[in-house]
Design an enzyme around this catalytic site. Structure first.
Site, PDB file in Angstrom:
ATOM      1  N   ARG A 104       0.849  -1.185   0.000  1.00 15.72           N
ATOM      2  CA  ARG A 104       0.000   0.000   0.000  1.00 15.72           C
ATOM      3  C   ARG A 104       0.886   1.236   0.000  1.00 15.72           C
ATOM      4  O   ARG A 104       1.713   1.405   0.885  1.00 15.72           O
ATOM      5  CB  ARG A 104      -0.867  -0.052   1.265  1.00 15.72           C
ATOM      6  CG  ARG A 104      -2.022   0.884   1.246  1.00 15.72           C
ATOM      7  CD  ARG A 104      -2.868   0.655   2.467  1.00 15.72           C
ATOM      8  NE  ARG A 104      -2.260   1.201   3.669  1.00 15.72           N
ATOM      9  CZ  ARG A 104      -2.945   1.569   4.732  1.00 15.72           C
ATOM     10  NH1 ARG A 104      -4.253   1.434   4.753  1.00 15.72           N
ATOM     11  NH2 ARG A 104      -2.345   2.043   5.790  1.00 15.72           N
ATOM     12  N   ASP A 203       5.214  -5.397   9.572  1.00 19.39           N
ATOM     13  CA  ASP A 203       6.346  -5.035  10.431  1.00 19.39           C
ATOM     14  C   ASP A 203       6.358  -5.864  11.711  1.00 19.39           C
ATOM     15  O   ASP A 203       7.411  -6.303  12.181  1.00 19.39           O
ATOM     16  CB  ASP A 203       6.282  -3.546  10.794  1.00 19.39           C
ATOM     17  CG  ASP A 203       6.760  -2.663   9.641  1.00 19.39           C
ATOM     18  OD1 ASP A 203       7.366  -3.198   8.691  1.00 19.39           O
ATOM     19  OD2 ASP A 203       6.509  -1.456   9.700  1.00 19.39           O
TER      20      ASP A 203
HETATM   21  C1  PRP Z   1      -0.973  -4.091   4.848  1.00 17.88           C
HETATM   22  C2  PRP Z   1      -1.870  -5.282   5.096  1.00 17.88           C
HETATM   23  C3  PRP Z   1      -2.771  -5.237   3.883  1.00 17.88           C
HETATM   24  C4  PRP Z   1      -2.928  -3.781   3.638  1.00 17.88           C
HETATM   25  C5  PRP Z   1      -4.273  -3.344   4.155  1.00 17.88           C
HETATM   26  O1  PRP Z   1       0.007  -4.412   3.943  1.00 17.88           O
HETATM   27  O2  PRP Z   1      -1.161  -6.481   5.247  1.00 17.88           O
HETATM   28  O3  PRP Z   1      -2.245  -5.897   2.751  1.00 17.88           O
HETATM   29  O4  PRP Z   1      -1.885  -3.104   4.369  1.00 17.88           O
HETATM   30  O5  PRP Z   1      -4.519  -2.012   3.867  1.00 17.88           O
HETATM   31  P1  PRP Z   1      -5.641  -1.552   2.840  1.00 17.88           P
HETATM   32  O6  PRP Z   1      -6.874  -2.326   3.152  1.00 17.88           O
HETATM   33  O7  PRP Z   1      -5.792  -0.099   3.129  1.00 17.88           O
HETATM   34  O8  PRP Z   1      -5.137  -1.804   1.454  1.00 17.88           O
HETATM   35  P2  PRP Z   1       1.185  -3.382   3.552  1.00 17.88           P
HETATM   36  O9  PRP Z   1       0.774  -2.546   2.375  1.00 17.88           O
HETATM   37  O10 PRP Z   1       1.622  -2.633   4.771  1.00 17.88           O
HETATM   38  O11 PRP Z   1       2.315  -4.311   2.993  1.00 17.88           O
HETATM   39  P3  PRP Z   1       3.167  -5.471   3.731  1.00 17.88           P
HETATM   40  O12 PRP Z   1       2.232  -6.633   3.924  1.00 17.88           O
HETATM   41  O13 PRP Z   1       4.221  -5.752   2.725  1.00 17.88           O
HETATM   42  O14 PRP Z   1       3.693  -4.940   5.026  1.00 17.88           O
HETATM   43  N1  URA Z   2      -2.058  -2.204   7.246  1.00 20.01           N
HETATM   44  C1  URA Z   2      -1.642  -2.634   8.453  1.00 20.01           C
HETATM   45  O1  URA Z   2      -0.690  -3.417   8.559  1.00 20.01           O
HETATM   46  N2  URA Z   2      -2.281  -2.190   9.550  1.00 20.01           N
HETATM   47  C2  URA Z   2      -3.317  -1.337   9.486  1.00 20.01           C
HETATM   48  O2  URA Z   2      -3.860  -0.958  10.532  1.00 20.01           O
HETATM   49  C3  URA Z   2      -3.727  -0.891   8.212  1.00 20.01           C
HETATM   50  C4  URA Z   2      -3.093  -1.349   7.116  1.00 20.01           C
END
Ligand code: PRP
Ligand code: URA
Length: 209
Positions: A104, A203
């Protein structure tokens, strides 16, 4: 209308409380996510079809049920969805695993796709798309777009924590996708994080920050 089910089993809710806790470290966080994924998989596979089989026990002959062999697929949204895969495979080890890589954009909250690898027969499989968080819904919506573009016909979505905004966006975009949630939280904050949520799932799972 899609089914939106909050899986309020006491064990799921208990473990989720510790997942949320800021004092839970990476190792324990990962273990708890794995355990909750198993419990959620148990709940959402209640409708798997069975078929009768002839059996012979030490006492005699009879009939008993086994899984009808429906083809399943688990699709984690990278990277945080990876934390839920092993927990589901514990219960359905024959499932194939595909991957959709999305992150995201921190400024726009728009999902950016960077990797997709799916089982060849994706159109014949019942897919369980997994990600711990459904926040704005952008990532899950884009992941389902990506799966449908490649032929997927049967998709359900499983996440730990959802915001009402994400549930609405997802059901508007994909009314054919049932959603299974461990907890439906209050709202999103101005940075798009779920309140109270658990923070940044990726994270916390992988110890990055
Ligand atoms: C996080 C989570 C989802 C997304 C949710 O991933 O694991 O995939 O955010 O947010 P949204 O509903 O607003 O799209 P992130 O983009 O942080 O990537 P990561 O899993 O690589 O940490
Ligand atoms: N992605 C995350 O990992 N946490 C949140 O709360 C929203 C998006």
């Amino acid at each position: 209308m899609p089914k939106i089910q909050v899986l309020d089993h006491p064990l799921i809710q208990h473990k989720l409380t510790y997942i949320r806790d800021i004092n839970t470290g990476t190792k324990e966080f990962r273990e708890l996510v794995d355990e909750v994924a198993t419990l959620m998989a148990y709940e959402i596979t209640r409708d798997l079809p069975l078929t009768e089989k002839e059996i012979e026990t030490p006492i005699g002959k009879g009939k008993s049920d086994v899984l009808a062999g429906k083809k399943l697929g688990i699709i984690p949204i990278l990277r945080a969805g990876l934390g839920m895969v092993e927990g589901i495979l514990n219960l359905i080890p024959a499932a194939k695993v595909g991957h959709v890589g999305l992150y995201r954009d921190p400024e726009t909250f728009e999902p950016v796709e960077y990797y997709v690898k799916l089982p060849k027969d994706v159109s014949e499989r019942d897919l369980i798309l997994v990600d711990p968080m459904l926040a704005t819904g952008g990532s899950a919506i884009e992941a389902v777009n990506s799966l449908k573009k490649r032929g997927a016909k049967s998709i359900r979505f499983m996440c730990l924590i959802a915001a009402p905004e994400g549930v609405k966006a997802m059901t508007d975009a994909h009314p054919d996708v049932d959603i299974y949630i461990a907890a439906l939280d209050e709202k999103l904050d101005e940075k798009g994080y779920i309140v109270p949520g658990l923070g940044d799932a990726g994270d916390r799972l992988f110890g990055t920050k």
